[in-house]
Write a protein that holds these residues in place. Sequence first.
Motif, PDB file in Angstrom:
ATOM      1  N   TYR A  26       0.831  -1.208   0.000  1.00 31.63           N
ATOM      2  CA  TYR A  26       0.000   0.000   0.000  1.00 31.63           C
ATOM      3  C   TYR A  26       0.865   1.258   0.000  1.00 31.63           C
ATOM      4  CZ  TYR A  26      -3.069   3.752   1.318  1.00 31.63           C
ATOM      5  OH  TYR A  26      -3.735   4.961   1.327  1.00 31.63           O
ATOM      6  N   THR A  34      -1.812   9.614  -1.823  1.00 30.56           N
ATOM      7  CA  THR A  34      -2.783  10.093  -0.824  1.00 30.56           C
ATOM      8  C   THR A  34      -2.202  11.234   0.009  1.00 30.56           C
ATOM      9  OG1 THR A  34      -2.132   8.488   0.884  1.00 30.56           O
ATOM     10  CG2 THR A  34      -3.849   7.798  -0.659  1.00 30.56           C
ATOM     11  N   ALA A  57      -8.532   5.685  10.606  1.00 27.90           N
ATOM     12  CA  ALA A  57      -8.015   4.885   9.484  1.00 27.90           C
ATOM     13  C   ALA A  57      -6.656   5.445   9.067  1.00 27.90           C
ATOM     14  CB  ALA A  57      -9.004   4.850   8.313  1.00 27.90           C
ATOM     15  N   ASP A  78      -6.482   2.826  13.910  1.00 26.98           N
ATOM     16  CA  ASP A  78      -6.666   1.931  12.758  1.00 26.98           C
ATOM     17  C   ASP A  78      -7.019   0.552  13.302  1.00 26.98           C
ATOM     18  OD1 ASP A  78      -5.523   2.288   9.596  1.00 26.98           O
ATOM     19  OD2 ASP A  78      -5.904   0.235  10.260  1.00 26.98           O
ATOM     20  N   PHE A  79      -7.726  -0.257  12.473  1.00 29.19           N
ATOM     21  CA  PHE A  79      -8.072  -1.600  12.963  1.00 29.19           C
ATOM     22  C   PHE A  79      -7.079  -2.661  12.502  1.00 29.19           C
ATOM     23  CE2 PHE A  79     -11.455  -3.108   9.557  1.00 29.19           C
ATOM     24  CZ  PHE A  79     -10.522  -2.940   8.549  1.00 29.19           C
ATOM     25  N   ASP A 100     -11.695   0.614  15.934  1.00 28.99           N
ATOM     26  CA  ASP A 100     -12.561   0.523  14.765  1.00 28.99           C
ATOM     27  C   ASP A 100     -13.223   1.876  14.512  1.00 28.99           C
ATOM     28  OD1 ASP A 100     -14.561  -0.068  12.885  1.00 28.99           O
ATOM     29  OD2 ASP A 100     -14.723  -2.116  13.658  1.00 28.99           O
ATOM     30  N   ALA A 101     -13.142   2.336  13.270  1.00 27.89           N
ATOM     31  CA  ALA A 101     -13.771   3.617  12.905  1.00 27.89           C
ATOM     32  C   ALA A 101     -15.263   3.621  13.235  1.00 27.89           C
ATOM     33  CB  ALA A 101     -13.576   3.858  11.406  1.00 27.89           C
ATOM     34  N   SER A 117      -8.469  10.155   5.953  1.00 28.16           N
ATOM     35  CA  SER A 117      -7.915  10.259   4.608  1.00 28.16           C
ATOM     36  C   SER A 117      -8.116   8.929   3.877  1.00 28.16           C
ATOM     37  CB  SER A 117      -6.422  10.596   4.732  1.00 28.16           C
ATOM     38  OG  SER A 117      -5.745  10.420   3.524  1.00 28.16           O
TER      39      SER A 117
HETATM   40  C1  LIG Z   1      -6.643   3.435   2.047  1.00 28.17           C
HETATM   41  S1  LIG Z   1      -5.918   3.212   3.621  1.00 28.17           S
HETATM   42  C2  LIG Z   1      -5.731   4.913   4.123  1.00 28.17           C
HETATM   43  C3  LIG Z   1      -4.510   5.114   4.943  1.00 28.17           C
HETATM   44  C4  LIG Z   1      -4.121   6.570   5.181  1.00 28.17           C
HETATM   45  N1  LIG Z   1      -5.145   7.270   5.925  1.00 28.17           N
HETATM   46  C5  LIG Z   1      -3.801   7.275   3.886  1.00 28.17           C
HETATM   47  O1  LIG Z   1      -4.406   8.309   3.629  1.00 28.17           O
HETATM   48  O2  LIG Z   1      -2.986   6.801   3.097  1.00 28.17           O
HETATM   49  C6  LIG Z   1      -7.279   2.695   4.580  1.00 28.17           C
HETATM   50  C7  LIG Z   1      -6.944   2.382   6.016  1.00 28.17           C
HETATM   51  O3  LIG Z   1      -8.184   2.233   6.691  1.00 28.17           O
HETATM   52  C8  LIG Z   1      -8.052   1.213   7.653  1.00 28.17           C
HETATM   53  N2  LIG Z   1      -9.408   0.760   7.973  1.00 28.17           N
HETATM   54  C9  LIG Z   1     -10.300   0.214   7.127  1.00 28.17           C
HETATM   55  N3  LIG Z   1     -11.449  -0.048   7.777  1.00 28.17           N
HETATM   56  C10 LIG Z   1     -11.278   0.364   9.063  1.00 28.17           C
HETATM   57  C11 LIG Z   1     -12.099   0.357  10.221  1.00 28.17           C
HETATM   58  N4  LIG Z   1     -13.343  -0.121  10.185  1.00 28.17           N
HETATM   59  N5  LIG Z   1     -11.607   0.882  11.360  1.00 28.17           N
HETATM   60  C12 LIG Z   1     -10.339   1.358  11.420  1.00 28.17           C
HETATM   61  N6  LIG Z   1      -9.503   1.365  10.355  1.00 28.17           N
HETATM   62  C13 LIG Z   1      -9.972   0.882   9.191  1.00 28.17           C
HETATM   63  C14 LIG Z   1      -7.148   0.191   6.979  1.00 28.17           C
HETATM   64  O4  LIG Z   1      -6.540  -0.686   7.908  1.00 28.17           O
HETATM   65  C15 LIG Z   1      -6.158   1.099   6.260  1.00 28.17           C
HETATM   66  O5  LIG Z   1      -5.046   1.371   7.075  1.00 28.17           O
END
Ligand SMILES: C[S@@+](CC[C@H](N)C(=O)[O-])C[C@H]1O[C@@H](n2cnc3c(N)ncnc32)[C@H](O)[C@@H]1O
Length: 275
Positions: A26, A34, A57, A78-79, A100-101, A117
């Motif tokens: 990623y 991002t 997240a 983050d989860f 968890d969000a 983000s």
């Molecule tokens: C696309 S990445 C974004 C990471 C960072 N914020 C960025 O802008 O690059 C999505 C992130 O969301 C986290 N995520 C997805 N669902 C989640 C949830 N329900 N609770 C917490 N984190 C979550 C994933 O583990 C991942 O790290």
Amino acid sequence: MAAATGEPSAFHAFERAGWESIPQAYQDAFGTLTTQAVGPLLDAARVGPGVRVLDVATGPGYVAAAAARRGAGVVGVDFSAAMLAEARRQHPSIEFQAGDAEALPFPDTTFDAVVMSFGLLHLGRPDQALAEAHRVLRPGGRIAFTVWARPEEAVAFGIVLRAVERHGRLDVPLPPGPPFFRFSDPAEASRVLVGLGFEAPEIMVVPQMWRLASGDALFEVMRDGTVRTAGILRAQTPEAQHAIRAEIREAVLPYRRGDGIELPMPAVLSSAVKP
Ligand SMILES: C[S@@+](CC[C@H](N)C(=O)[O-])C[C@H]1O[C@@H](n2cnc3c(N)ncnc32)[C@H](O)[C@@H]1O
């Protein structure tokens, strides 16, 4: 579509397992992309010295780190244990918590700003996550989040999804989740924010440019550095994958610049105030 309330869905478990396995891929794929919207995101949430910020997240902690550089007091949540390990390794002085969000591990009215983000489009229950953001914000606090613009504008998604449509199937057996581009629609983003009790929603587009080596590189980062799009690509037959890759190679030709390609990947940035 996932239920709006109740237990986390199969989609939630699918996303979680996916993120656990790709922290490095990623970052390699999306780290330079991002991060281009981080400044506008923090501006929209009015993040500055002394502001208490929650980065939901957080992934590898890009936004949390930028908030800390502004002098804010920040927590990243983050989860994914793998993502958190990466965030802590890169930013040892920042506080990162597992959570968890959709059920934030913080009391009511803890933060001045909540930012997310490119997280909302990965959630089984995005409305629930926005309600949680509202709960942990103090009155007068601000939420701000980014998602990808629709595939017509976020060209890399447009190219890949069109190639799958032509040579494979989009209706592959993945756990059903909410529409990926739902919050790319400014009217829908405003409607949801106001419906949850936020005021003065503002929606803007943030231009971003994705520099990659080639069409093959685009296919590979989508297959190896994402969760839902990767699930769609991996579910295609080997013949379809071959044809999709070839189609992507052709489709990126108008975006050749120097020895690579440059794909417009704008973000839609939404923000609002908790009254
Ligand atoms: C696309 S990445 C974004 C990471 C960072 N914020 C960025 O802008 O690059 C999505 C992130 O969301 C986290 N995520 C997805 N669902 C989640 C949830 N329900 N609770 C917490 N984190 C979550 C994933 O583990 C991942 O790290």
